[in-house]
Design a protein around this motif. Structure first.
Motif, PDB file in Angstrom:
ATOM      1  N   ALA A 194       0.875  -1.399   0.088  1.00 35.17           N
ATOM      2  CA  ALA A 194      -0.032  -0.081   0.066  1.00 35.17           C
ATOM      3  C   ALA A 194       0.972   1.111   0.168  1.00 35.17           C
ATOM      4  O   ALA A 194       0.696   2.431  -0.627  1.00 35.17           O
ATOM      5  CB  ALA A 194      -0.967  -0.066   1.303  1.00 35.17           C
ATOM      6  N   LYS A 202       0.998   4.099  -2.977  1.00 34.74           N
ATOM      7  CA  LYS A 202       0.769   5.643  -2.563  1.00 34.74           C
ATOM      8  C   LYS A 202       1.939   6.425  -3.076  1.00 34.74           C
ATOM      9  O   LYS A 202       1.638   7.569  -3.635  1.00 34.74           O
ATOM     10  CB  LYS A 202       0.975   5.856  -0.874  1.00 34.74           C
ATOM     11  CG  LYS A 202      -0.310   5.303  -0.304  1.00 34.74           C
ATOM     12  CD  LYS A 202       0.112   5.780   1.224  1.00 34.74           C
ATOM     13  CE  LYS A 202      -1.038   5.206   2.044  1.00 34.74           C
ATOM     14  NZ  LYS A 202      -0.917   5.387   3.644  1.00 34.74           N
ATOM     15  N   ARG A 230      -1.315  -3.160  -9.243  1.00 39.91           N
ATOM     16  CA  ARG A 230      -2.149  -4.109  -8.309  1.00 39.91           C
ATOM     17  C   ARG A 230      -1.703  -5.325  -8.788  1.00 39.91           C
ATOM     18  O   ARG A 230      -1.802  -6.752  -7.889  1.00 39.91           O
ATOM     19  CB  ARG A 230      -3.642  -3.588  -7.982  1.00 39.91           C
ATOM     20  CG  ARG A 230      -3.840  -2.605  -7.081  1.00 39.91           C
ATOM     21  CD  ARG A 230      -5.235  -2.332  -6.975  1.00 39.91           C
ATOM     22  NE  ARG A 230      -5.649  -1.567  -5.785  1.00 39.91           N
ATOM     23  CZ  ARG A 230      -4.987  -1.522  -4.344  1.00 39.91           C
ATOM     24  NH1 ARG A 230      -4.675  -2.688  -4.067  1.00 39.91           N
ATOM     25  NH2 ARG A 230      -5.662  -0.528  -3.539  1.00 39.91           N
ATOM     26  N   GLY A 277      -1.775  -4.500   1.554  1.00 39.19           N
ATOM     27  CA  GLY A 277      -2.737  -3.526   0.870  1.00 39.19           C
ATOM     28  C   GLY A 277      -4.083  -4.144   0.514  1.00 39.19           C
ATOM     29  O   GLY A 277      -5.021  -3.248   0.133  1.00 39.19           O
ATOM     30  N   GLU A 278      -4.462  -5.200   0.326  1.00 38.74           N
ATOM     31  CA  GLU A 278      -5.349  -5.821   0.152  1.00 38.74           C
ATOM     32  C   GLU A 278      -6.567  -6.043   1.106  1.00 38.74           C
ATOM     33  O   GLU A 278      -7.761  -5.975   0.914  1.00 38.74           O
ATOM     34  CB  GLU A 278      -5.449  -7.564  -0.381  1.00 38.74           C
ATOM     35  CG  GLU A 278      -4.447  -7.312  -1.912  1.00 38.74           C
ATOM     36  CD  GLU A 278      -4.150  -9.042  -2.239  1.00 38.74           C
ATOM     37  OE1 GLU A 278      -3.865  -9.110  -3.346  1.00 38.74           O
ATOM     38  OE2 GLU A 278      -4.144  -9.784  -1.186  1.00 38.74           O
ATOM     39  N   ASP A 279      -5.888  -5.685   2.385  1.00 39.56           N
ATOM     40  CA  ASP A 279      -6.989  -5.831   3.485  1.00 39.56           C
ATOM     41  C   ASP A 279      -7.472  -4.362   3.752  1.00 39.56           C
ATOM     42  O   ASP A 279      -6.819  -3.847   4.719  1.00 39.56           O
ATOM     43  CB  ASP A 279      -6.070  -6.243   4.671  1.00 39.56           C
ATOM     44  CG  ASP A 279      -5.601  -7.637   4.569  1.00 39.56           C
ATOM     45  OD1 ASP A 279      -6.142  -8.664   3.974  1.00 39.56           O
ATOM     46  OD2 ASP A 279      -4.314  -7.931   4.936  1.00 39.56           O
ATOM     47  N   ARG A 280      -8.459  -4.122   3.115  1.00 38.09           N
ATOM     48  CA  ARG A 280      -8.862  -2.678   3.143  1.00 38.09           C
ATOM     49  C   ARG A 280      -9.485  -2.416   4.570  1.00 38.09           C
ATOM     50  O   ARG A 280      -9.439  -1.103   5.189  1.00 38.09           O
ATOM     51  CB  ARG A 280      -9.990  -2.560   2.100  1.00 38.09           C
ATOM     52  CG  ARG A 280      -9.691  -2.915   0.796  1.00 38.09           C
ATOM     53  CD  ARG A 280      -8.518  -2.135   0.148  1.00 38.09           C
ATOM     54  NE  ARG A 280      -8.528  -0.732   0.116  1.00 38.09           N
ATOM     55  CZ  ARG A 280      -7.424   0.051   0.136  1.00 38.09           C
ATOM     56  NH1 ARG A 280      -6.395  -0.492  -0.351  1.00 38.09           N
ATOM     57  NH2 ARG A 280      -7.682   1.317  -0.030  1.00 38.09           N
ATOM     58  N   GLU A 281     -10.066  -3.455   5.306  1.00 36.09           N
ATOM     59  CA  GLU A 281     -10.641  -3.061   6.636  1.00 36.09           C
ATOM     60  C   GLU A 281      -9.484  -2.657   7.674  1.00 36.09           C
ATOM     61  O   GLU A 281      -9.611  -1.922   8.275  1.00 36.09           O
ATOM     62  CB  GLU A 281     -11.449  -4.388   6.869  1.00 36.09           C
ATOM     63  CG  GLU A 281     -12.388  -3.859   8.384  1.00 36.09           C
ATOM     64  CD  GLU A 281     -13.153  -4.975   8.797  1.00 36.09           C
ATOM     65  OE1 GLU A 281     -13.788  -5.021   9.896  1.00 36.09           O
ATOM     66  OE2 GLU A 281     -13.744  -5.760   7.830  1.00 36.09           O
ATOM     67  N   LEU A 293      -6.493  -1.864   6.801  1.00 33.27           N
ATOM     68  CA  LEU A 293      -5.926  -0.636   6.588  1.00 33.27           C
ATOM     69  C   LEU A 293      -6.786   0.609   7.144  1.00 33.27           C
ATOM     70  O   LEU A 293      -5.956   1.477   7.833  1.00 33.27           O
ATOM     71  CB  LEU A 293      -5.918  -0.421   4.986  1.00 33.27           C
ATOM     72  CG  LEU A 293      -4.472  -1.228   4.467  1.00 33.27           C
ATOM     73  CD1 LEU A 293      -4.434  -0.972   3.050  1.00 33.27           C
ATOM     74  CD2 LEU A 293      -3.066  -0.657   4.804  1.00 33.27           C
ATOM     75  N   GLY A 294      -8.019   0.344   7.154  1.00 42.02           N
ATOM     76  CA  GLY A 294      -8.737   1.554   7.611  1.00 42.02           C
ATOM     77  C   GLY A 294      -8.604   1.850   9.015  1.00 42.02           C
ATOM     78  O   GLY A 294      -8.604   2.908   9.409  1.00 42.02           O
ATOM     79  N   TYR A 334      -5.068   3.398   9.687  1.00 39.77           N
ATOM     80  CA  TYR A 334      -5.170   4.818   9.313  1.00 39.77           C
ATOM     81  C   TYR A 334      -5.845   5.611  10.686  1.00 39.77           C
ATOM     82  O   TYR A 334      -5.502   6.669  11.116  1.00 39.77           O
ATOM     83  CB  TYR A 334      -5.843   5.105   7.981  1.00 39.77           C
ATOM     84  CG  TYR A 334      -5.033   4.670   7.151  1.00 39.77           C
ATOM     85  CD1 TYR A 334      -3.765   4.593   7.166  1.00 39.77           C
ATOM     86  CD2 TYR A 334      -5.635   4.048   5.779  1.00 39.77           C
ATOM     87  CE1 TYR A 334      -2.803   3.991   6.097  1.00 39.77           C
ATOM     88  CE2 TYR A 334      -4.643   3.371   4.741  1.00 39.77           C
ATOM     89  CZ  TYR A 334      -3.409   3.469   4.788  1.00 39.77           C
ATOM     90  OH  TYR A 334      -2.838   2.682   3.768  1.00 39.77           O
TER      91      TYR A 334
END
Length: 464
Positions: A290, A294, A316, A348-352, A354-355, A358
């Motif tokens: 990820a 960026k 990706r 970076g595939e783990d959107r939850e 990562l959220g 952050y």
């Protein structure tokens, strides 16, 4: 996590220059040292240091680093005693400084006087530091970038007894760059929750090409990690090419040459499991795709939106099989270390995930004091934020306050910044290691060409 945002390397014009001093040579223009060469550079004798009885393997082990070393005298005499040892010019200089300080104190507590007294005290401190290095009984050690002390494996074991159980390739030969190990060991001894974190770079030099297609059909090929042209071009890409040639670029694509993980990447994950197993700690492994994305987004910002969208999708696509290799390694090691109960990997595939990452880090990143220590090229800022907050994953996700970062020496700055950001909230220690020189004999595995990368087949994962 070897940062792809590190300083630029330059090619060596005459590799034979390395032979002029077997303890000091160059890797892509970035200095390679050994503990022995650093001692020589600082004018310190090995017999006067904590490395007096260290093995030749440790003393001579080559590692790549910037020139930020210092010799520190620990457990020596106090300043008053040291003043008594001064002789000749040094003694006269300190006596003169003492007299000047007294004069400024007697003449009034003005801002100018206070500033001058600070300058004089700094001069005195420097003189006494030199005296400390010469004092009988002084224990001189080496520090890198002020924050981490160079240790051999026996020294690490004294600070963290569980390190005796750890089985790493070349464990007893390598130097280690350590900070806060005693505090981490004390937390382990008290039975408090502890965690190990760290991990590999996503990929190294020469493994992924970034290709710019221009209006006239011609192409420019760059190494994605160094941002340089492959054909011996010493000029870095940075973000300048897209800024200056945005109107000429009609497409951006990628070619990945990475089919396997290197021994270095394998070891960086193995280290985590071995230490987590030995200390009964949780384990977190961030994969930094990820952060690469960026930087790509920021670098391609001057291009048309449709070009950027295609490039993002293509990156990706080439990232996906690399991520899977790390997932496979993670799962294989979990089976080999069933006693390491609490683990998770974040990509970076783990959107939850990562959220959550952050959101959890936001209060620390947004502090005014933190903004002052996040620096760098504009296009890299968001990626830099990742690198200096990833060591706090166990704190953010598991609420664990005692964390040991096990990482490459190149993460010294990010370790220190993360520690500073979370001071009072999390106790971050570090055990940093050098990247092994590759089979080419003079470059690190990260930096060398594909034929020297030392790739490892999955079937051999349990044989290191």
């Amino acid at each position: 996590m070897v940062s792809f945002m590190s300083e630029e390397f330059e090619n060596v014009e005459d590799a034979q220059d390395r032979e002029h001093n077997e303890e000091y040579y160059y890797v892509h223009g970035k200095d390679v040292y050994s503990t022995q060469s650093v001692l020589a550079q600082l004018g310190v004798k090995q017999e006067d240091t904590i490395y007096k009885n260290s093995s030749n393997d440790f003393i001579r082990w080559p590692f790549s680093a910037a020139d930020f070393f210092e010799a520190v005298s620990e457990g020596a005499m106090d300043p008053a005693q040291l003043e008594g040892l001064l002789q000749g010019d040094d003694k006269a200089a300190v006596e003169k400084i003492n007299a000047e300080i007294k004069g400024y104190k007697d003449s009034g507590n003005t801002v100018a006087n206070q500033d001058r007294i600070k300058e004089l005290r700094a001069q005195k401190k420097e003189l006494l530091a030199k005296a400390a290095l010469k004092a009988d009984g002084a224990k001189i050690s080496l520090y890198y970038k002020t924050f981490v002390q160079i240790n051999d494996s026996k020294m690490v074991e004294q600070k963290l007894p569980q390190f005796k159980q750890v089985k790493w390739p070349y464990k007893d030969q390598m130097p280690y760059f350590a900070a806060g190990l005693e505090d981490f060991a004390a937390a382990v001894a008290r039975g408090e929750p502890t965690a190990i974190t760290g991990g590999p770079c996503f990929f190294g030099e020469h493994e992924v090409d970034m290709i710019f297609t221009l209006k006239d059909g011609s192409q420019k090929v760059y190494d994605f990690t160094t941002r340089r042209r492959n054909a011996g071009d010493k000029v870095s890409l940075e973000a300048e090419y897209t800024k200056e040639n945005a109107g000429e670029v009609v497409d951006v694509s990628f070619v990945s040459h990475k089919k396997l993980l290197t021994t270095e990447e394998y070891d960086s994950v193995l280290y985590l499991f071995e230490l987590a197993n030995a200390t009964k700690s949780a384990l977190t492994l961030p994969i930094v795709d990820a952060s690469y994305l960026k930087y790509l987004d920021a670098m391609l910002e001057p291009l048309r939106i449709e070009i950027r969208v295609r490039a993002r999708k293509r990156f990706r696509e080439i990232a996906k099989p690399i991520i899977q290799m790390y997932r496979d390694l993670f799962e294989d090691l979990k089976k080999l270390y069933p006693d390491v109960k609490e683990t998770f990997i974040m990509t970076g595939e783990d959107r939850e995930l990562l959220g959550t990452f952050y959101a959890k880090r936001a209060p620390f990143v947004e502090k005014p004091s933190t903004r002052r220590i996040i620096s760098g090229i504009k296009e890299k800022i968001d990626s830099v934020k990742d690198y200096i907050t990833l060591p706090a994953l166990p704190f953010y996700f598991l609420g664990i306050k005692n964390v040991l970062e096990v990482d490459y020496i190149g993460e010294t700055d990010s370790f220190w910044k993360c520690r500073k950001m979370h001071k009072g909230q999390m106790n971050l220690a570090a055990l940093l290691y050098p990247i092994k020189i590759s089979a080419d004999g003079w470059r690190s595995i990260f930096s060398t060409e594909l034929e020297y990368k030392e790739y490892i087949e999955r079937k051999d994962y349990g044989k290191r």
